[in-house]
Design a protein around this motif. Structure first.
Motif, PDB file in Angstrom:
ATOM      1  N   ALA A 129       0.812  -1.219   0.000  1.00 27.88           N
ATOM      2  CA  ALA A 129       0.000   0.000   0.000  1.00 27.88           C
ATOM      3  C   ALA A 129       0.842   1.264   0.000  1.00 27.88           C
ATOM      4  CB  ALA A 129      -0.935  -0.003   1.207  1.00 27.88           C
ATOM      5  N   PHE A 130       1.942   1.235   0.752  1.00 34.05           N
ATOM      6  CA  PHE A 130       2.715   2.470   0.954  1.00 34.05           C
ATOM      7  C   PHE A 130       4.101   2.446   0.309  1.00 34.05           C
ATOM      8  CE2 PHE A 130       0.051   1.822   4.836  1.00 34.05           C
ATOM      9  CZ  PHE A 130      -0.899   2.781   4.535  1.00 34.05           C
ATOM     10  N   GLY A 131       4.485   1.294  -0.233  1.00 31.41           N
ATOM     11  CA  GLY A 131       5.781   1.201  -0.893  1.00 31.41           C
ATOM     12  C   GLY A 131       6.967   1.215   0.049  1.00 31.41           C
ATOM     13  N   VAL A 132       6.729   0.965   1.326  1.00 27.41           N
ATOM     14  CA  VAL A 132       7.810   0.928   2.319  1.00 27.41           C
ATOM     15  C   VAL A 132       8.308  -0.507   2.444  1.00 27.41           C
ATOM     16  CG1 VAL A 132       8.440   1.395   4.719  1.00 27.41           C
ATOM     17  CG2 VAL A 132       6.738   2.831   3.564  1.00 27.41           C
ATOM     18  N   PRO A 133       9.615  -0.748   2.421  1.00 29.08           N
ATOM     19  CA  PRO A 133      10.120  -2.117   2.560  1.00 29.08           C
ATOM     20  C   PRO A 133       9.584  -2.798   3.813  1.00 29.08           C
ATOM     21  CG  PRO A 133      11.897  -0.637   1.924  1.00 29.08           C
ATOM     22  CD  PRO A 133      10.705   0.230   2.226  1.00 29.08           C
ATOM     23  N   ALA A 134       9.299  -4.094   3.695  1.00 27.73           N
ATOM     24  CA  ALA A 134       8.688  -4.836   4.794  1.00 27.73           C
ATOM     25  C   ALA A 134       9.565  -4.832   6.043  1.00 27.73           C
ATOM     26  CB  ALA A 134       8.402  -6.272   4.358  1.00 27.73           C
ATOM     27  N   ILE A 183      -7.312   3.280  -2.991  1.00 21.83           N
ATOM     28  CA  ILE A 183      -8.005   3.440  -1.711  1.00 21.83           C
ATOM     29  C   ILE A 183      -8.187   2.093  -1.031  1.00 21.83           C
ATOM     30  CG2 ILE A 183     -10.187   4.119  -0.634  1.00 21.83           C
ATOM     31  CD1 ILE A 183     -10.451   6.297  -2.736  1.00 21.83           C
ATOM     32  N   ALA A 184      -8.539   1.047  -1.808  1.00 14.78           N
ATOM     33  CA  ALA A 184      -8.749  -0.283  -1.233  1.00 14.78           C
ATOM     34  C   ALA A 184      -7.474  -0.816  -0.606  1.00 14.78           C
ATOM     35  CB  ALA A 184      -9.239  -1.244  -2.314  1.00 14.78           C
ATOM     36  N   SER A 185      -6.360  -0.624  -1.276  1.00 15.68           N
ATOM     37  CA  SER A 185      -5.079  -1.103  -0.761  1.00 15.68           C
ATOM     38  C   SER A 185      -4.731  -0.438   0.563  1.00 15.68           C
ATOM     39  CB  SER A 185      -3.979  -0.838  -1.791  1.00 15.68           C
ATOM     40  OG  SER A 185      -2.734  -1.275  -1.318  1.00 15.68           O
ATOM     41  N   VAL A 186      -4.929   0.867   0.631  1.00 14.78           N
ATOM     42  CA  VAL A 186      -4.635   1.605   1.856  1.00 14.78           C
ATOM     43  C   VAL A 186      -5.597   1.203   2.977  1.00 14.78           C
ATOM     44  CG1 VAL A 186      -4.617   3.894   2.922  1.00 14.78           C
ATOM     45  CG2 VAL A 186      -3.594   3.564   0.663  1.00 14.78           C
ATOM     46  N   PHE A 187      -6.880   1.071   2.639  1.00 18.35           N
ATOM     47  CA  PHE A 187      -7.879   0.721   3.654  1.00 18.35           C
ATOM     48  C   PHE A 187      -7.591  -0.645   4.269  1.00 18.35           C
ATOM     49  CE2 PHE A 187     -11.914  -1.295   4.883  1.00 18.35           C
ATOM     50  CZ  PHE A 187     -12.341  -0.386   5.833  1.00 18.35           C
ATOM     51  N   ILE A 188      -7.303  -1.637   3.440  1.00 18.51           N
ATOM     52  CA  ILE A 188      -7.001  -2.982   3.955  1.00 18.51           C
ATOM     53  C   ILE A 188      -5.711  -2.969   4.759  1.00 18.51           C
ATOM     54  CG2 ILE A 188      -6.378  -5.333   3.292  1.00 18.51           C
ATOM     55  CD1 ILE A 188      -9.334  -4.742   3.080  1.00 18.51           C
TER      56      ILE A 188
END
Length: 455
Positions: A184-189, A364-369
């Motif tokens: 969702a945010f493109g931040v490494p896991a 939006i769906a990716s961020v919400f989940i």
């Protein structure tokens, strides 16, 4: 080695969930429903009034204990996790929409089961000289089976819950956070893992008081956020709601129409998926949430028993059901990508996102989940760590608790970076194994539960 071990664990899980787990969960729930004259119906209104009549974000409790609502919030934090999103989607994908019906059945009887668990946790808890309270299945297992048998069953349970929730379960939860947040945010896991592990460590080391203070605020907020999002989807998709309920009931008894194969095999798949994922979601009969209910500062055990029932209701009949309605109404009804069966590229981890994306769009769906799973999974990590820590203290003494907390922090970090089917299967296996000694003790102590219900 992992590749060789995975099919063995899967085979054990299949046997446990298809046979032992279904009979034990439904058996205990049906047994207590009849013995208590369906306490989940008779006392449901009392439970709702007790929970919401004195609702507060700042509950006060004695040192080493929790208020009744804090205990419930801690229990719900454990119940409402990835099982309500990923677990529900997995059950639907494997067992069809009818698996949700069997989750409802498990939850209905589970409300009577968790009433008994909470009452017994209150009755058998012990208070230490320093004022701290310790309670949970290991204590009522000893009450049920005095002597060597009780000791063996209690140790077996304590080891299983420590592995299932304290280590592997937390890895499963943090893995969901890492994967969805990274997408969702493109931040490494691994960065997500460091942040989650650091915050979790701060809470772990703060003890019962800090966990209670956080869960009583976090749980209502995360539930409100997720419920609002689901209702928006259902409002936008209102014309499919009746069809969705129809599919749940139809495929509960005719799953072969969607899954293929024989009627008996398909029905077994639907029921076992409902039982397995239902357990992972509401945890009734598993023996995890009694640890929180044992800490509640109430006048009578019955009060916490009816409060505990509300937790199963919120988890399954509200949060999990909303997930199911969103997924089925968008993906399985006319025009849905799963209307004609399994579609390529659809998995339990992306089903919810695909469902929300059909209304809100991918971004939006990716961020919400991601945000929903962050709240759900993180709150579950906090509660599960507390439950496991209580059992580590039982096994090795109070000094081992801090060592366990530090090791658990490492597992939280590793889980956010690593995805391994074996970890999921092992978590399921030890969850399943916890049910056995817990259920045996529940059967043995029914007269004690009824005594406090009559009081």
């Amino acid at each position: 080695m992992f590749n060789d071990l995975l099919p063995v664990v899967q085979m054990v899980n299949a046997y446990l969930s298809d046979y032992i787990l279904v009979f034990l969960l439904i058996g205990v729930g049906l047994f207590y429903s009849i013995r208590t004259r369906f306490v989940q119906i008779r006392c449901f209104g009392d439970g709702m009034r007790k929970v919401f009549g004195n609702f507060s974000f700042n509950g006060k409790a004695k040192e080493g204990q929790m208020s009744s609502f804090q205990a419930l919030a801690t229990a719900i934090a454990a119940q409402v996790g990835t099982g309500n999103i990923v677990g529900a989607c997995g059950a639907i994908l494997t067992g069809g929409p009818g698996a949700i019906f069997w989750m409802w059945v498990i939850a209905f009887f589970g409300m009577a089961t968790i009433y008994a668990e909470a009452v017994l946790a209150q009755v058998t808890r012990i208070k230490k000289a320093d004022g701290s309270v310790h309670g949970g299945p290991v204590y009522y297992i000893h009450e049920a089976f005095p002597g060597a048998l009780g000791r063996v069953l209690a140790v077996f349970f304590a080891i299983a819950i420590t592995l299932a929730l304290g280590f592997m379960g937390c890895m499963v939860q943090s893995n969901s956070i890492g994967e969805t947040s990274s997408m969702a945010f493109g931040v490494p896991a691994w960065i997500i893992g460091v942040i989650v592990a650091a915050i979790a460590g701060f809470v772990f080391l703060g003890g019962v008081k800090r966990i209670a203070a956080i869960t009583e605020k976090l749980v209502p907020l995360m539930a409100l956020l997720y419920i609002t999002g689901c209702l928006l989807v259902l409002v936008m998709n209102y014309d499919h709601i009746l069809d969705t309920f129809g599919m749940i009931f139809y495929y509960a008894f005719n799953p072969e129409a969607l899954l293929g194969g024989s009627w008996g095999a398909a029905l077994k798949t639907a029921i076992s998926q409902g039982a397995k994922r239902g357990l992972f979601s509401n945890e009734a009969g598993m023996g995890s949430t009694p640890h929180a209910h044992a800490l509640a500062n109430v006048k009578h055990p019955h009060e916490q028993g009816i409060t505990a029932m509300v937790g199963v209701f919120v988890d399954t009949f509200i949060v999990l059901t909303l997930t199911a309605l969103v997924v089925i109404s968008t993906l399985y009804t006319d025009g849905g990508i799963l209307a004609s069966g399994t579609a390529e590229g659809v998995s339990k981890t992306n089903m919810a996102q695909l469902a929300f994306a059909s209304v809100f769009g991918n971004g939006i769906a990716s961020v919400f989940i991601a945000v929903s799973l962050l709240f759900f999974a993180f709150s579950t990590i906090l509660s599960w760590n507390l439950f496991a820590k209580i059992n580590v203290t039982y096994l090795f003494g109070a000094r081992a608790a801090k060592v366990f907390s530090f090791v658990a922090i490492i597992f939280v970090f590793l889980g956010s970076c690593l995805s391994n089917d074996l970890v999921w299967e092992l978590a399921d296996m030890f969850n399943n194994l916890m049910v056995i000694p817990n259920a045996l003790a529940l059967f043995a102590l029914s007269s004690l539960v009824l005594k406090h219900l009559d009081d």
